[in-house]
Design a protein around this motif. Sequence first.
Motif, PDB file in Angstrom:
ATOM      1  N   UNK A 122       0.799  -1.222   0.000  1.00 47.70           N
ATOM      2  CA  UNK A 122       0.000   0.000   0.000  1.00 47.70           C
ATOM      3  C   UNK A 122       0.838   1.282   0.000  1.00 47.70           C
ATOM      4  N   UNK A 123       1.936   1.370   0.774  1.00 47.26           N
ATOM      5  CA  UNK A 123       2.748   2.600   0.699  1.00 47.26           C
ATOM      6  C   UNK A 123       3.355   2.833  -0.687  1.00 47.26           C
ATOM      7  N   UNK A 124       3.845   1.767  -1.320  1.00 49.70           N
ATOM      8  CA  UNK A 124       4.405   1.915  -2.663  1.00 49.70           C
ATOM      9  C   UNK A 124       3.319   2.342  -3.646  1.00 49.70           C
ATOM     10  N   UNK A 125       2.138   1.739  -3.535  1.00 47.15           N
ATOM     11  CA  UNK A 125       1.024   2.129  -4.397  1.00 47.15           C
ATOM     12  C   UNK A 125       0.597   3.568  -4.175  1.00 47.15           C
ATOM     13  N   UNK A 126       0.678   4.050  -2.941  1.00 45.28           N
ATOM     14  CA  UNK A 126       0.326   5.444  -2.666  1.00 45.28           C
ATOM     15  C   UNK A 126       1.266   6.408  -3.379  1.00 45.28           C
ATOM     16  N   UNK A 127       2.551   6.055  -3.397  1.00 44.17           N
ATOM     17  CA  UNK A 127       3.511   6.921  -4.095  1.00 44.17           C
ATOM     18  C   UNK A 127       3.184   6.981  -5.583  1.00 44.17           C
ATOM     19  N   UNK A 128       2.944   5.815  -6.185  1.00 40.42           N
ATOM     20  CA  UNK A 128       2.711   5.769  -7.631  1.00 40.42           C
ATOM     21  C   UNK A 128       1.365   6.399  -8.004  1.00 40.42           C
ATOM     22  N   UNK A 129       0.292   5.898  -7.392  1.00 37.93           N
ATOM     23  CA  UNK A 129      -1.043   6.381  -7.760  1.00 37.93           C
ATOM     24  C   UNK A 129      -1.268   7.835  -7.338  1.00 37.93           C
ATOM     25  N   UNK A 130      -0.721   8.204  -6.177  1.00 39.51           N
ATOM     26  CA  UNK A 130      -0.870   9.592  -5.743  1.00 39.51           C
ATOM     27  C   UNK A 130      -0.197  10.563  -6.681  1.00 39.51           C
ATOM     28  N   UNK A 131       1.040  10.228  -7.121  1.00 42.67           N
ATOM     29  CA  UNK A 131       1.747  11.100  -8.063  1.00 42.67           C
ATOM     30  C   UNK A 131       1.010  11.187  -9.392  1.00 42.67           C
TER      31      UNK A 131
END
Length: 278
Positions: A122-131
Amino acid sequence: MNRTAKRALVLALVVVVGMAFRVSWNALRDVAKTIGADDAAANLYPFVVDGLMALALVAALVLTGDARRFALRVLAAYTLASLVLNYVHGLVPALHSKTVDWGRLADWDPANWALVLLATSLPVGSIYFGSDLVAKVLHHRPEVDHTGDKSTQTDVNQSTPDQGEPQVEQPEPRGEMDSSPADPVDPIGRRPQLAVAAESTRPRRATGRVPVAARSSRPVRTDAELLTEGRSLTESWPVEKLTGEGIRKALRTSPAKARVVREALKAERERDAAAVAG
């Protein structure tokens, strides 16, 4: 709904969301500690999951088309992930204390591996999807339809010939005393443009009142004046040529008045012919 009611509604929504985040924050923090996060990282972990949900919701309200569908998918995925982790927190009482084994979210190994993979990704996905969401919002340009404005502006700027409307020439002012027998008038060949306009089958669009300067300066003629002018114009015409249409074009008057003049002229010629014969 007035402005005060809207503000109260938004304030109530913020309060409810804040309390819900506090409940979810407790569960996600405990899950983060179980997968190896320290105290600072565990306290920030709920913002990674629930915070991206809020960001995806705002992006879905701003974006359109495929970008909006992408934001809705991110919102649905992180909402489901937060629900699963909160559910696991409720099923495993050991997560509420420090007695749980490190990296153990379920007793069944395949379920535990899947939950650990979900929590750590989830943290890695937050970086990608959030950006990606922020980039889409910053580069988003609202679609504006200029079709209606362009057609209206073009219709206003175009002149009457450009719009395809029949152009009828305003008859030139003509004095009542400018006709004489020495100046014969051909009623058939006069005003060809008027004849073309009369044959047009397209309905003429209303253009408003005619300005005073553009109106004809011809005064209204009485029946006696029309008869006098018609007698002068048709003096050299044969009887067969005394038609209502020919007299109307020569005198530039209405069909009804042209018929009256025609009958009067025919009656005069018949009377003159009878007098000559007698």
